[in-house]
Motif scaffolding. Structure first.
Motif, PDB file in Angstrom:
ATOM      1  N   GLU A  51       0.813  -1.212   0.000  1.00  0.00           N
ATOM      2  CA  GLU A  51       0.000   0.000   0.000  1.00  0.00           C
ATOM      3  C   GLU A  51       0.850   1.266   0.000  1.00  0.00           C
ATOM      4  N   THR A  52       2.097   1.137  -0.489  1.00  0.00           N
ATOM      5  CA  THR A  52       3.020   2.270  -0.465  1.00  0.00           C
ATOM      6  C   THR A  52       3.652   2.476  -1.836  1.00  0.00           C
ATOM      7  N   ALA A  53       3.815   3.735  -2.229  1.00  0.00           N
ATOM      8  CA  ALA A  53       4.604   4.086  -3.405  1.00  0.00           C
ATOM      9  C   ALA A  53       5.977   4.532  -2.927  1.00  0.00           C
ATOM     10  N   VAL A  54       7.026   3.972  -3.539  1.00  0.00           N
ATOM     11  CA  VAL A  54       8.400   4.281  -3.133  1.00  0.00           C
ATOM     12  C   VAL A  54       9.111   4.982  -4.288  1.00  0.00           C
ATOM     13  N   PHE A  55       9.522   6.217  -4.047  1.00  0.00           N
ATOM     14  CA  PHE A  55      10.276   7.008  -5.010  1.00  0.00           C
ATOM     15  C   PHE A  55      11.757   6.877  -4.652  1.00  0.00           C
ATOM     16  N   THR A  56      12.589   6.476  -5.594  1.00  0.00           N
ATOM     17  CA  THR A  56      14.006   6.265  -5.319  1.00  0.00           C
ATOM     18  C   THR A  56      14.860   6.867  -6.425  1.00  0.00           C
ATOM     19  N   TYR A 171       6.294  12.991   4.494  1.00  0.00           N
ATOM     20  CA  TYR A 171       6.511  11.623   4.055  1.00  0.00           C
ATOM     21  C   TYR A 171       7.879  11.136   4.542  1.00  0.00           C
ATOM     22  N   PRO A 172       7.978   9.865   4.958  1.00  0.00           N
ATOM     23  CA  PRO A 172       9.279   9.325   5.350  1.00  0.00           C
ATOM     24  C   PRO A 172      10.292   9.452   4.214  1.00  0.00           C
ATOM     25  N   THR A 173      11.399  10.114   4.495  1.00  0.00           N
ATOM     26  CA  THR A 173      12.442  10.365   3.500  1.00  0.00           C
ATOM     27  C   THR A 173      13.772   9.890   4.063  1.00  0.00           C
ATOM     28  N   THR A 174      14.469   9.045   3.298  1.00  0.00           N
ATOM     29  CA  THR A 174      15.682   8.413   3.800  1.00  0.00           C
ATOM     30  C   THR A 174      16.834   8.581   2.819  1.00  0.00           C
ATOM     31  N   PHE A 175      17.974   9.043   3.338  1.00  0.00           N
ATOM     32  CA  PHE A 175      19.214   9.061   2.571  1.00  0.00           C
ATOM     33  C   PHE A 175      20.116   7.955   3.105  1.00  0.00           C
ATOM     34  N   ASP A 181      15.269   7.872  -0.805  1.00  0.00           N
ATOM     35  CA  ASP A 181      13.965   7.213  -0.920  1.00  0.00           C
ATOM     36  C   ASP A 181      12.896   8.046  -0.237  1.00  0.00           C
ATOM     37  N   VAL A 182      11.721   8.072  -0.841  1.00  0.00           N
ATOM     38  CA  VAL A 182      10.541   8.680  -0.218  1.00  0.00           C
ATOM     39  C   VAL A 182       9.408   7.677  -0.293  1.00  0.00           C
ATOM     40  N   GLU A 183       8.716   7.462   0.825  1.00  0.00           N
ATOM     41  CA  GLU A 183       7.602   6.515   0.879  1.00  0.00           C
ATOM     42  C   GLU A 183       6.292   7.270   1.097  1.00  0.00           C
ATOM     43  N   ILE A 184       5.302   6.977   0.227  1.00  0.00           N
ATOM     44  CA  ILE A 184       4.020   7.676   0.289  1.00  0.00           C
ATOM     45  C   ILE A 184       2.886   6.658   0.276  1.00  0.00           C
ATOM     46  N   PRO A 185       1.956   6.729   1.210  1.00  0.00           N
ATOM     47  CA  PRO A 185       0.811   5.816   1.182  1.00  0.00           C
ATOM     48  C   PRO A 185       0.024   5.965  -0.112  1.00  0.00           C
ATOM     49  N   LEU A 186      -0.323   4.839  -0.729  1.00  0.00           N
ATOM     50  CA  LEU A 186      -1.093   4.896  -1.969  1.00  0.00           C
ATOM     51  C   LEU A 186      -2.444   5.570  -1.772  1.00  0.00           C
ATOM     52  N   SER A 187      -2.962   5.524  -0.562  1.00  0.00           N
ATOM     53  CA  SER A 187      -4.246   6.173  -0.296  1.00  0.00           C
ATOM     54  C   SER A 187      -4.192   7.677  -0.516  1.00  0.00           C
ATOM     55  N   LEU A 188      -2.968   8.234  -0.502  1.00  0.00           N
ATOM     56  CA  LEU A 188      -2.802   9.677  -0.684  1.00  0.00           C
ATOM     57  C   LEU A 188      -2.523  10.059  -2.128  1.00  0.00           C
ATOM     58  N   ILE A 189      -2.093   9.080  -2.947  1.00  0.00           N
ATOM     59  CA  ILE A 189      -1.812   9.352  -4.371  1.00  0.00           C
ATOM     60  C   ILE A 189      -2.236   8.137  -5.199  1.00  0.00           C
TER      61      ILE A 189
END
Length: 238
Positions: A51-56, A171-175, A181-189
């Motif tokens: 249920e998460t979109a991960v931008f990397t 949004y949780p953002t990790t280096f 990486d940024v993780e976004i709940p699919l319910s939001l996008i």
């Protein structure tokens, strides 16, 4: 619009290779010594995991290592950004529909705060949704869209109150090493599934006179596809 911007903004010698097949999760780019290592994109990906979109984005050097110098004032200050331009509609991220190019950006700017609800974020890398449009007044031909004085457009709950089409969600953002990486709940996008995307590293600058355009893309470090054609497709992770 994308191609016109890219043609005028990509430095010579920033050669790139990209995947364009419908089955490809990512856009892969050849390394370029002409690009600062922390912004030299090697691969850009957006996938869904549960249920998460991960931008990397993966770069040749250490992601997030290089930051703009502080100037001590808002006007004329600089912003560095890792950006994922997408085919999303601005209506899908809480603004009015059909406003411009929707992009997720992870930014660092030491001279001002633009977090939601008055929070502080000038000393950390943090995510934003931005809506972009062409503007020849900007060094790289692109700006974050201004909100004209006296108008009241639709804005997300986490809009930071600045006169721009910009959102400041937490949004949780990790280096980690070479990746961000940024993780976004699919319910939001929800519209992200099957969307097209690209990857960009760039510098932005606040107008020294604080007039529109207020926030310009001043320098493009690298475009993952080489031509900003959004060849990536958001798919489920393997």
């Amino acid at each position: 619009m994308f191609l016109k911007f890219a043609t005028g903004a990509i430095a010579a010698g920033t050669a790139a290779l990209w995947l364009t097949t419908a089955a490809a999760h990512s856009i892969e780019a050849a390394p370029s010594q002409a690009v600062q290592a922390a912004f030299d994109i090697i691969e850009t990906t957006i996938v869904t995991k549960g249920e998460t979109a991960v931008f990397t984005t993966r770069v040749r050097g250490e992601a997030g290592k290089d930051k703009p110098d502080a100037t001590g004032k808002f006007e004329g200050s600089s912003v560095y950004a890792y950006v994922w331009p997408t085919s999303l509609n601005s209506g899908e991220i809480g603004f009015d529909k059909d406003q411009g190019i929707v992009a997720l950006a992870v930014t660092f700017h030491p001279d001002f705060d633009d977090a939601a609800f008055g929070a502080k974020n000038r000393h950390i890398w943090h995510p934003h949704w931005v809506v972009l449009a062409e503007d020849k007044a900007c060094g790289a031909g692109l700006k974050v869209i201004d909100i004209p004085e006296g108008t009241k457009p639709k804005v997300p709950e986490t809009w930071p109150g600045v006169p721009l089409l910009i959102d400041s969600p937490e949004y949780p953002t990790t280096f980690k090493g070479e990746t961000v990486d940024v993780e976004i709940p699919l319910s939001l996008i929800g519209g992200i599934k099957g969307a097209s995307f690209d990857g960009v590293t760039a510098g932005l600058k606040v107008n020294g006179n604080l007039h529109a355009p207020l926030l310009c893309v001043s320098n493009v470090f690298k475009v993952a596809s080489g031509n900003l054609s959004l060849p990536g497709k958001v798919m489920a992770a393997d």
